[in-house]
Design a protein around this motif. Sequence first.
Motif, PDB file in Angstrom:
ATOM      1  N   PRO A 220       0.804  -1.227   0.000  1.00 46.53           N
ATOM      2  CA  PRO A 220       0.000   0.000   0.000  1.00 46.53           C
ATOM      3  C   PRO A 220       0.834   1.274   0.000  1.00 46.53           C
ATOM      4  N   GLU A 221       2.060   1.249   0.460  1.00 48.35           N
ATOM      5  CA  GLU A 221       2.873   2.465   0.529  1.00 48.35           C
ATOM      6  C   GLU A 221       3.633   2.748  -0.760  1.00 48.35           C
ATOM      7  N   ILE A 222       3.456   1.911  -1.755  1.00 50.13           N
ATOM      8  CA  ILE A 222       4.220   2.027  -3.001  1.00 50.13           C
ATOM      9  C   ILE A 222       3.259   2.264  -4.163  1.00 50.13           C
ATOM     10  N   ALA A 223       3.686   3.086  -5.103  1.00 51.89           N
ATOM     11  CA  ALA A 223       2.919   3.340  -6.329  1.00 51.89           C
ATOM     12  C   ALA A 223       3.729   2.856  -7.522  1.00 51.89           C
ATOM     13  N   VAL A 224       3.044   2.214  -8.469  1.00 49.26           N
ATOM     14  CA  VAL A 224       3.686   1.734  -9.687  1.00 49.26           C
ATOM     15  C   VAL A 224       3.728   2.871 -10.700  1.00 49.26           C
ATOM     16  N   VAL A 225       4.936   3.208 -11.161  1.00 48.50           N
ATOM     17  CA  VAL A 225       5.102   4.285 -12.132  1.00 48.50           C
ATOM     18  C   VAL A 225       4.863   3.779 -13.544  1.00 48.50           C
ATOM     19  N   LYS A 226       5.514   2.676 -13.883  1.00 48.06           N
ATOM     20  CA  LYS A 226       5.343   2.102 -15.211  1.00 48.06           C
ATOM     21  C   LYS A 226       5.839   0.662 -15.197  1.00 48.06           C
ATOM     22  N   VAL A 227       5.438  -0.098 -16.223  1.00 49.89           N
ATOM     23  CA  VAL A 227       5.858  -1.481 -16.395  1.00 49.89           C
ATOM     24  C   VAL A 227       6.421  -1.628 -17.800  1.00 49.89           C
TER      25      VAL A 227
ATOM     26  N   LEU B  59       9.600  -5.478 -16.185  1.00 51.72           N
ATOM     27  CA  LEU B  59      10.342  -4.621 -15.271  1.00 51.72           C
ATOM     28  C   LEU B  59       9.375  -3.596 -14.712  1.00 51.72           C
ATOM     29  N   VAL B  60       9.165  -3.599 -13.396  1.00 54.52           N
ATOM     30  CA  VAL B  60       8.206  -2.728 -12.733  1.00 54.52           C
ATOM     31  C   VAL B  60       8.971  -1.619 -12.026  1.00 54.52           C
ATOM     32  N   HIS B  61       8.628  -0.374 -12.304  1.00 60.03           N
ATOM     33  CA  HIS B  61       9.233   0.791 -11.662  1.00 60.03           C
ATOM     34  C   HIS B  61       8.271   1.303 -10.595  1.00 60.03           C
ATOM     35  N   ILE B  62       8.759   1.450  -9.374  1.00 64.50           N
ATOM     36  CA  ILE B  62       7.918   1.875  -8.259  1.00 64.50           C
ATOM     37  C   ILE B  62       8.567   3.043  -7.541  1.00 64.50           C
ATOM     38  N   GLU B  63       7.755   3.778  -6.760  1.00 60.04           N
ATOM     39  CA  GLU B  63       8.239   4.865  -5.921  1.00 60.04           C
ATOM     40  C   GLU B  63       7.168   5.191  -4.896  1.00 60.04           C
ATOM     41  N   ARG B  64       7.553   5.956  -3.886  1.00 59.51           N
ATOM     42  CA  ARG B  64       6.579   6.428  -2.893  1.00 59.51           C
ATOM     43  C   ARG B  64       5.814   7.610  -3.461  1.00 59.51           C
ATOM     44  N   PRO B  65       4.501   7.641  -3.322  1.00 63.28           N
ATOM     45  CA  PRO B  65       3.739   8.774  -3.879  1.00 63.28           C
ATOM     46  C   PRO B  65       3.923  10.067  -3.102  1.00 63.28           C
ATOM     47  N   GLU B  66       4.260   9.994  -1.814  1.00 62.25           N
ATOM     48  CA  GLU B  66       4.400  11.211  -1.016  1.00 62.25           C
ATOM     49  C   GLU B  66       5.683  11.945  -1.390  1.00 62.25           C
ATOM     50  N   GLU B  67       5.617  13.237  -1.341  1.00 62.75           N
ATOM     51  CA  GLU B  67       6.781  14.076  -1.642  1.00 62.75           C
ATOM     52  C   GLU B  67       7.534  14.465  -0.386  1.00 62.75           C
TER      53      GLU B  67
ATOM     54  N   GLY C  58      11.043  -8.190 -12.554  1.00 66.03           N
ATOM     55  CA  GLY C  58      12.056  -7.380 -11.905  1.00 66.03           C
ATOM     56  C   GLY C  58      11.464  -6.108 -11.357  1.00 66.03           C
ATOM     57  N   VAL C  59      12.057  -5.585 -10.286  1.00 66.83           N
ATOM     58  CA  VAL C  59      11.560  -4.388  -9.612  1.00 66.83           C
ATOM     59  C   VAL C  59      12.683  -3.353  -9.559  1.00 66.83           C
ATOM     60  N   ARG C  60      12.343  -2.110  -9.888  1.00 65.50           N
ATOM     61  CA  ARG C  60      13.263  -0.979  -9.761  1.00 65.50           C
ATOM     62  C   ARG C  60      12.582   0.062  -8.881  1.00 65.50           C
ATOM     63  N   TRP C  61      13.169   0.292  -7.710  1.00 69.88           N
ATOM     64  CA  TRP C  61      12.609   1.264  -6.783  1.00 69.88           C
ATOM     65  C   TRP C  61      13.424   2.555  -6.868  1.00 69.88           C
ATOM     66  N   HIS C  62      12.765   3.610  -7.271  1.00 73.36           N
ATOM     67  CA  HIS C  62      13.405   4.914  -7.396  1.00 73.36           C
ATOM     68  C   HIS C  62      13.250   5.641  -6.056  1.00 73.36           C
ATOM     69  N   LYS C  63      14.293   5.608  -5.268  1.00 74.64           N
ATOM     70  CA  LYS C  63      14.266   6.158  -3.917  1.00 74.64           C
ATOM     71  C   LYS C  63      14.835   7.577  -3.913  1.00 74.64           C
ATOM     72  N   ARG C  64      14.441   8.310  -2.891  1.00 76.25           N
ATOM     73  CA  ARG C  64      14.931   9.682  -2.723  1.00 76.25           C
ATOM     74  C   ARG C  64      15.638   9.802  -1.385  1.00 76.25           C
TER      75      ARG C  64
ATOM     76  N   SER D 137      12.084   4.863   3.101  1.00 71.14           N
ATOM     77  CA  SER D 137      11.863   3.421   3.162  1.00 71.14           C
ATOM     78  C   SER D 137      10.402   3.161   3.479  1.00 71.14           C
ATOM     79  N   VAL D 138       9.973   1.930   3.246  1.00 72.93           N
ATOM     80  CA  VAL D 138       8.612   1.511   3.559  1.00 72.93           C
ATOM     81  C   VAL D 138       8.678   0.268   4.427  1.00 72.93           C
ATOM     82  N   THR D 139       7.526  -0.154   4.926  1.00 79.36           N
ATOM     83  CA  THR D 139       7.493  -1.298   5.836  1.00 79.36           C
ATOM     84  C   THR D 139       7.940  -2.580   5.150  1.00 79.36           C
ATOM     85  N   GLU D 140       7.503  -2.782   3.914  1.00 81.68           N
ATOM     86  CA  GLU D 140       7.844  -4.015   3.211  1.00 81.68           C
ATOM     87  C   GLU D 140       9.284  -4.021   2.709  1.00 81.68           C
ATOM     88  N   ILE D 141       9.872  -2.867   2.555  1.00 81.40           N
ATOM     89  CA  ILE D 141      11.269  -2.795   2.094  1.00 81.40           C
ATOM     90  C   ILE D 141      12.015  -1.900   3.075  1.00 81.40           C
TER      91      ILE D 141
END
Length: 425
Positions: free
Chosen positions: A2-9, A22-30, A63-69, A86-90
């Motif tokens: 729930p804390e992750i948003a999928v940007v593109k696949v 290849l799934v690109h994910i990131e947190r929606p909050e700024e 595959g998963v690519r997490w774009h972290k800040r 970071s999120v709870t699952e990662i």
Amino acid sequence: MPEIAVVKVERVTDDGGQPGRLVHIERPEEWAACPECGVISTRVRQRRTTRPRDLPYGPEPLGVRWHKRQFACAETLCARKAFTESVTEIPPRARVTGRLCRAAARQVASGRSVAAVGREYEMGWPLVHRHFAAHADAVLAEPEPPRVLGIDETRRGKPKWIKDEVSGKWTRTERFETNFVDLSGPGGLLGQAAGRTGKAVIDWLNERGARWKSQVRVVAIDPATCYRTAIKQALPHAVIVVDHFHLVALAGKALTTVRQRVTREERGRRGRTTDPEWANRRRLLRGRERLSERTFTRMWNDLIDHEPTGQILTAWIAKEELRALLACAREQAPRSVISQRLFRFSCWCIDSGIPELITLAETIDAWWPETLAFITTGVTNARTEGTNRLIKDTSRVAFGFRNLTNQRRRVRLHCTHQTINVPAA
């Protein structure tokens, strides 16, 4: 998650030409909160991309690519100048997601080996085992006291010699484990103790406490003198029941010994396929009600015609008399019938003059209080024998265990997970 948003696949192809996703994910909050001081920060210092492994989905590799800040802490007095979201699952510095670790732990708990699960999920053995141990420790609890307790032993493995670094003495590791099983409830395997001695039983029961021991009313065991002595000392109020399967097995062993001895004495050699007593060796061990009239008549006539001493048929009748005595538990026969069948069995064995049958009668006499307890209560050690099979299956799947703690954890969870509620996530 729930804390992750999928940007593109994206659809990609690996070096071998196999397609994948290849799934690109990131947190929606700024924004993100500093883990040190808890102050909210919106200032991004830099961006990073990690490759956490997640649960497979579908037939193609995922595959998963997490774009972290990386945020700069807004609190000037905070010792931590920057932090990565970071999120709870990662969690921070994690290379696998939490749900992948939980799935691997549940796979091991279902009976698979740690190595096989690690190969499937591309995880190392220590990582899979660590999460399985946490999963098992959270599920397993201190066993509740059972009303009927079963005790039996299983072989752990080959003995090994270990040298004590302090004293320099060599000691041999214990080859057997004593198992304690709940025969009246859903407790399953309650625990294990090293060794098959009376001391192992007494120590394990004393560790449970006086209140735990006071709840046990009946204890089912095999005809092992060390266990009987230990139970009388640790649980003097409990009724001891001997398992009838092993008593019948003793009668079958005596019958086999008589058959082998008579063959050597009469023929001067071991049995062959042409010998009637050898050809009927399996029919002799089978129950009378499981033999057809034709099969029984053929076996009886062959032994009458070719075995002049009559000892084999005498031993067979003794075995059937013992089975008739033990069948009183199923028939709920009155005490007069029990006494009559016991007298008939004992007299038949003693009057025969056959040493093996006399030893069998003496064994039944020595264990008669426990045998009578079985006839009156009907309690058997069958569930304990089934638990022994599960223990051996667990050892075969793991190709043996080196660590005793890991073995007991795996064994107890495998023998108990069908009777407890294991969370799905």
